[in-house]
Motif scaffolding. Structure first.
Motif, PDB file in Angstrom:
ATOM      1  N   GLY A   1     -33.880 -43.847   0.295  1.00  0.00           N
ATOM      2  CA  GLY A   1     -33.361 -44.561  -0.859  1.00  0.00           C
ATOM      3  C   GLY A   1     -32.384 -43.747  -1.684  1.00  0.00           C
ATOM      4  N   GLN A   2     -32.632 -42.440  -1.812  1.00  0.00           N
ATOM      5  CA  GLN A   2     -31.840 -41.596  -2.706  1.00  0.00           C
ATOM      6  C   GLN A   2     -30.973 -40.585  -1.963  1.00  0.00           C
ATOM      7  OE1 GLN A   2     -31.890 -41.952  -6.067  1.00  0.00           O
ATOM      8  NE2 GLN A   2     -33.399 -43.603  -5.985  1.00  0.00           N
ATOM      9  N   ALA A   3     -31.249 -40.366  -0.675  1.00  0.00           N
ATOM     10  CA  ALA A   3     -30.550 -39.302   0.043  1.00  0.00           C
ATOM     11  C   ALA A   3     -30.537 -39.608   1.527  1.00  0.00           C
ATOM     12  CB  ALA A   3     -31.228 -37.955  -0.226  1.00  0.00           C
ATOM     13  N   GLU A   4     -29.791 -38.799   2.256  1.00  0.00           N
ATOM     14  CA  GLU A   4     -29.789 -38.872   3.706  1.00  0.00           C
ATOM     15  C   GLU A   4     -30.085 -37.480   4.248  1.00  0.00           C
ATOM     16  OE1 GLU A   4     -26.009 -40.483   4.656  1.00  0.00           O
ATOM     17  OE2 GLU A   4     -24.858 -38.812   3.853  1.00  0.00           O
ATOM     18  N   VAL A   5     -30.832 -37.439   5.352  1.00  0.00           N
ATOM     19  CA  VAL A   5     -31.270 -36.172   5.928  1.00  0.00           C
ATOM     20  C   VAL A   5     -30.685 -36.031   7.333  1.00  0.00           C
ATOM     21  CG1 VAL A   5     -33.230 -34.745   6.589  1.00  0.00           C
ATOM     22  CG2 VAL A   5     -33.400 -36.235   4.576  1.00  0.00           C
TER      23      VAL A   5
ATOM     24  N   SER B   1     -27.331 -18.069  12.493  1.00  0.00           N
ATOM     25  CA  SER B   1     -28.559 -17.705  13.193  1.00  0.00           C
ATOM     26  C   SER B   1     -28.896 -18.621  14.355  1.00  0.00           C
ATOM     27  CB  SER B   1     -29.732 -17.698  12.210  1.00  0.00           C
ATOM     28  OG  SER B   1     -29.975 -19.024  11.734  1.00  0.00           O
ATOM     29  N   GLY B   2     -28.306 -19.824  14.382  1.00  0.00           N
ATOM     30  CA  GLY B   2     -28.640 -20.800  15.407  1.00  0.00           C
ATOM     31  C   GLY B   2     -29.947 -21.522  15.156  1.00  0.00           C
ATOM     32  N   ILE B   3     -30.544 -21.344  13.987  1.00  0.00           N
ATOM     33  CA  ILE B   3     -31.836 -21.956  13.656  1.00  0.00           C
ATOM     34  C   ILE B   3     -31.637 -23.404  13.228  1.00  0.00           C
ATOM     35  CG2 ILE B   3     -33.793 -21.865  12.068  1.00  0.00           C
ATOM     36  CD1 ILE B   3     -33.366 -18.814  11.976  1.00  0.00           C
ATOM     37  N   GLU B   4     -32.454 -24.306  13.775  1.00  0.00           N
ATOM     38  CA  GLU B   4     -32.385 -25.711  13.386  1.00  0.00           C
ATOM     39  C   GLU B   4     -33.077 -25.912  12.044  1.00  0.00           C
ATOM     40  OE1 GLU B   4     -31.959 -28.845  16.945  1.00  0.00           O
ATOM     41  OE2 GLU B   4     -33.992 -28.094  16.634  1.00  0.00           O
ATOM     42  N   VAL B   5     -32.444 -26.714  11.179  1.00  0.00           N
ATOM     43  CA  VAL B   5     -32.975 -26.993   9.852  1.00  0.00           C
ATOM     44  C   VAL B   5     -32.758 -28.473   9.540  1.00  0.00           C
ATOM     45  CG1 VAL B   5     -32.596 -24.653   8.960  1.00  0.00           C
ATOM     46  CG2 VAL B   5     -30.765 -26.365   8.777  1.00  0.00           C
ATOM     47  N   ALA B   6     -33.324 -28.906   8.426  1.00  0.00           N
ATOM     48  CA  ALA B   6     -33.054 -30.241   7.897  1.00  0.00           C
ATOM     49  C   ALA B   6     -32.122 -30.094   6.699  1.00  0.00           C
ATOM     50  CB  ALA B   6     -34.342 -30.930   7.483  1.00  0.00           C
ATOM     51  N   PHE B   7     -31.047 -30.865   6.681  1.00  0.00           N
ATOM     52  CA  PHE B   7     -30.024 -30.803   5.630  1.00  0.00           C
ATOM     53  C   PHE B   7     -30.100 -32.114   4.843  1.00  0.00           C
ATOM     54  CE2 PHE B   7     -25.918 -31.270   3.688  1.00  0.00           C
ATOM     55  CZ  PHE B   7     -25.432 -29.987   3.458  1.00  0.00           C
TER      56      PHE B   7
ATOM     57  N   HIS C   1     -26.351 -29.264  -6.999  1.00  0.00           N
ATOM     58  CA  HIS C   1     -27.464 -30.110  -6.560  1.00  0.00           C
ATOM     59  C   HIS C   1     -26.971 -31.323  -5.786  1.00  0.00           C
ATOM     60  CE1 HIS C   1     -29.843 -28.339 -10.189  1.00  0.00           C
ATOM     61  NE2 HIS C   1     -29.705 -27.475  -9.191  1.00  0.00           N
ATOM     62  N   GLN C   2     -26.012 -31.085  -4.903  1.00  0.00           N
ATOM     63  CA  GLN C   2     -25.528 -32.148  -4.018  1.00  0.00           C
ATOM     64  C   GLN C   2     -26.293 -32.161  -2.708  1.00  0.00           C
ATOM     65  OE1 GLN C   2     -21.405 -30.766  -4.036  1.00  0.00           O
ATOM     66  NE2 GLN C   2     -20.811 -32.531  -5.271  1.00  0.00           N
ATOM     67  N   TRP C   3     -26.866 -31.017  -2.305  1.00  0.00           N
ATOM     68  CA  TRP C   3     -27.599 -30.919  -1.053  1.00  0.00           C
ATOM     69  C   TRP C   3     -28.528 -29.714  -1.096  1.00  0.00           C
ATOM     70  CZ3 TRP C   3     -26.973 -26.227   1.262  1.00  0.00           C
ATOM     71  CH2 TRP C   3     -25.795 -25.520   0.985  1.00  0.00           C
ATOM     72  N   PHE C   4     -29.487 -29.738  -0.189  1.00  0.00           N
ATOM     73  CA  PHE C   4     -30.294 -28.551   0.036  1.00  0.00           C
ATOM     74  C   PHE C   4     -30.778 -28.540   1.482  1.00  0.00           C
ATOM     75  CE2 PHE C   4     -33.524 -31.532  -1.620  1.00  0.00           C
ATOM     76  CZ  PHE C   4     -34.525 -31.430  -0.645  1.00  0.00           C
ATOM     77  N   VAL C   5     -31.283 -27.386   1.902  1.00  0.00           N
ATOM     78  CA  VAL C   5     -31.730 -27.177   3.277  1.00  0.00           C
ATOM     79  C   VAL C   5     -33.213 -26.829   3.265  1.00  0.00           C
ATOM     80  CG1 VAL C   5     -31.521 -25.635   5.273  1.00  0.00           C
ATOM     81  CG2 VAL C   5     -29.465 -26.480   4.121  1.00  0.00           C
ATOM     82  N   MET C   6     -33.959 -27.396   4.207  1.00  0.00           N
ATOM     83  CA  MET C   6     -35.384 -27.106   4.327  1.00  0.00           C
ATOM     84  C   MET C   6     -35.741 -26.986   5.808  1.00  0.00           C
ATOM     85  SD  MET C   6     -36.795 -30.863   3.190  1.00  0.00           S
ATOM     86  CE  MET C   6     -36.172 -32.365   3.979  1.00  0.00           C
TER      87      MET C   6
END
Length: 466
Positions: A235-239, A247-253, A293-298
């Motif tokens: 509803g508020q964002a897209e992942v 590093s080649g590490i997979e993350v969620a953006f 605060h437009q995006w973050f990574v987890m």
């Protein structure tokens, strides 16, 4: 806002009323123009997420010093709950003045910073120190090279954490050193202040140690990540599934969809509480974020509870989920936070552990909210949200999150999505009693804390075993 700050740095040398400029002398209006630069810096910090109530200017902007120097004065002080997070000093150097007094000024800047770094009155905390230099070049090219050598030394020795350096020459404002531009100064200083305000990210739980390389390289730059083309939309964002390029590490953006202030505040809340809970084994840490605060990574989750509905019909797996989410809620409640949107899609299966995510609807601790009406008259997800959140969401209590967690248990065991204010109870015990008690319509009839909920769960399970 950084454009306004750049203009203020230029207008320190130019009379904004007449557009006149006289080289090689400090302007009589310099005091007024310095105030404009300070004010523009405060506005830029606030736009980048720093709470205005943390910022002090004028007589209250000081830090403890040492070596008998007493307090050191700063033009801007940033402190949260009386704990100093950072301070900024401004100085304007005209060409003629700098040629005569540059050595003394360098000594002043050095002693001011060194005095703070050596102070024993800061409880071991080292505040971030910023220096904002406005130089009028005039004919002193040698002055400029000496100054830049000193600033590079300050930066290399970490005497000052961030430096903004502008040079006014031939009626043009220049930024001679790429690492000391106004934009970089504001972006990095504000971002480091925010990280300091909510605690270090070294507290990544051991099972997420593989993401440490991402967090240590974090600098709030979107181009550090390669995103898949098709996101999952909420509803508020897209992942997006993404890869940290270095590093080649997979993350969620996660990227917010709305440019409005309310959406930025929502994502800011999510970043703050997620970093506060980053060391909790059932929290979902934020690894990197941009200062606007437009995006973050987890970390990249395997699935949500919603996607694991079949497996959650197993009462042992459900109990594991409920205990995991309850434990992280207890830690958030201890700090005064309320989630206000506990539901299956916000519970993630992350490397074999259940974690609670999406704190965008969370309520800050009392006294830290921006204004009570920002979230509107209703908050939460219909069916999972308790009745009180449709009346006054700002008054959410721990029992509000407990209600939602009870509804998650009911959803998992019945396979039905709950409807607002209509009881939904699983047929089997001990969960029927647990859900009934946790989802009472009246707040006071529910367990009032996570400890009480866990005691209820243990008691009802013990009954069935005996």
């Amino acid at each position: 806002m950084t454009d306004a700050l750049t203009d203020a740095a230029r207008n320190y040398w130019v009379d904004v009323n007449t557009q006149s400029y006289e080289p090689l002398r400090a302007r009589a209006l310099g005091g007024r123009n310095m105030a404009s630069a300070i004010e523009a810096t405060v506005d830029a910090l606030v736009e980048h997420g720093i709470d205005r109530s943390w910022i002090q200017v004028g007589r209250d902007a000081y830090l403890p010093g040492s070596f008998g120097l007493g307090n050191t004065r700063w033009d801007i002080l940033i402190a949260k709950e009386e704990v100093p997070l950072g301070a900024i000093a401004f100085t304007g150097q005209s060409g003629l003045s700098a040629a005569k007094n540059l050595t003394n000024r360098i000594h002043d800047w050095t002693s001011r910073a060194f005095s703070v770094r050596s102070s024993h009155d800061l409880g071991g905390l080292q505040p971030l120190l910023g220096l904002f230099i406005m130089l009028e070049q005039g004919n002193g090219h040698r002055v400029q090279s000496r100054l830049e050598e000193a600033l590079n030394q300050f930066h290399g020795d970490e005497l000052y954490d961030e430096i903004a350096y502008t040079c006014f020459a031939e009626e043009v404002l220049r930024e001679p050193i790429a690492e000391m531009t106004v934009q970089r100064f504001i972006d990095r200083f504000s971002r480091r202040l925010l990280a300091r305000a909510v605690g270090p990210l070294e507290d990544i739980p051991p099972y997420l140690e593989g993401y440490r390389e991402v967090s240590e390289a974090a600098r709030g730059v979107k181009s550090d990540y390669a995103l898949e083309r098709i996101p999952q939309k909420g509803g508020q964002a897209e992942v997006f599934r993404a890869v940290h390029k270095a590093s080649g590490i997979e993350v969620a953006f996660k990227r917010r969809l709305s440019p409005r202030e309310k959406a930025a505040a929502r994502m800011g809340r999510e970043i703050e509480i997620s970093r506060l809970l980053s060391g909790h084994p059932h929290g979902t840490p934020v690894l990197d974020f941009d200062s606007r605060h437009q995006w973050f990574v987890m970390p990249l989750a395997r699935a949500t509870a919603e996607e694991q509905a079949v497996n959650l019909k197993d009462q042992k797996e459900l109990l594991r989920l409920i205990r995991a989410v309850a434990s992280v809620l207890a830690e958030a409640h201890r700090h005064g936070w309320r989630h206000r949107d506990v539901k299956p899609s916000n519970i993630l299966l992350l490397h074999g552990r259940w974690t609670l995510a999406d704190w965008g609807a969370a309520r800050r601790p009392r006294g830290q909210t921006t204004f009570a009406g920002r979230t509107g008259a209703y908050i939460g997800t219909p069916g999972f949200a308790p009745p009180e959140l449709s009346v006054n969401p700002h008054d959410a209590v721990p029992a509000s999150d407990i209600y939602s967690l009870g509804r998650v248990a009911a959803w998992a065991l019945t396979g039905e999505r709950p409807l607002p204010n209509i009881p939904l109870l699983p047929a089997q015990e001990p969960w029927q009693t647990i859900v009934r008690e946790a989802t009472q319509h009246e707040i006071e009839r529910r367990p009032q804390s996570i400890d009480e909920l866990l005691t209820l769960i243990d008691r009802e399970h013990d009954k069935r075993r005996s």
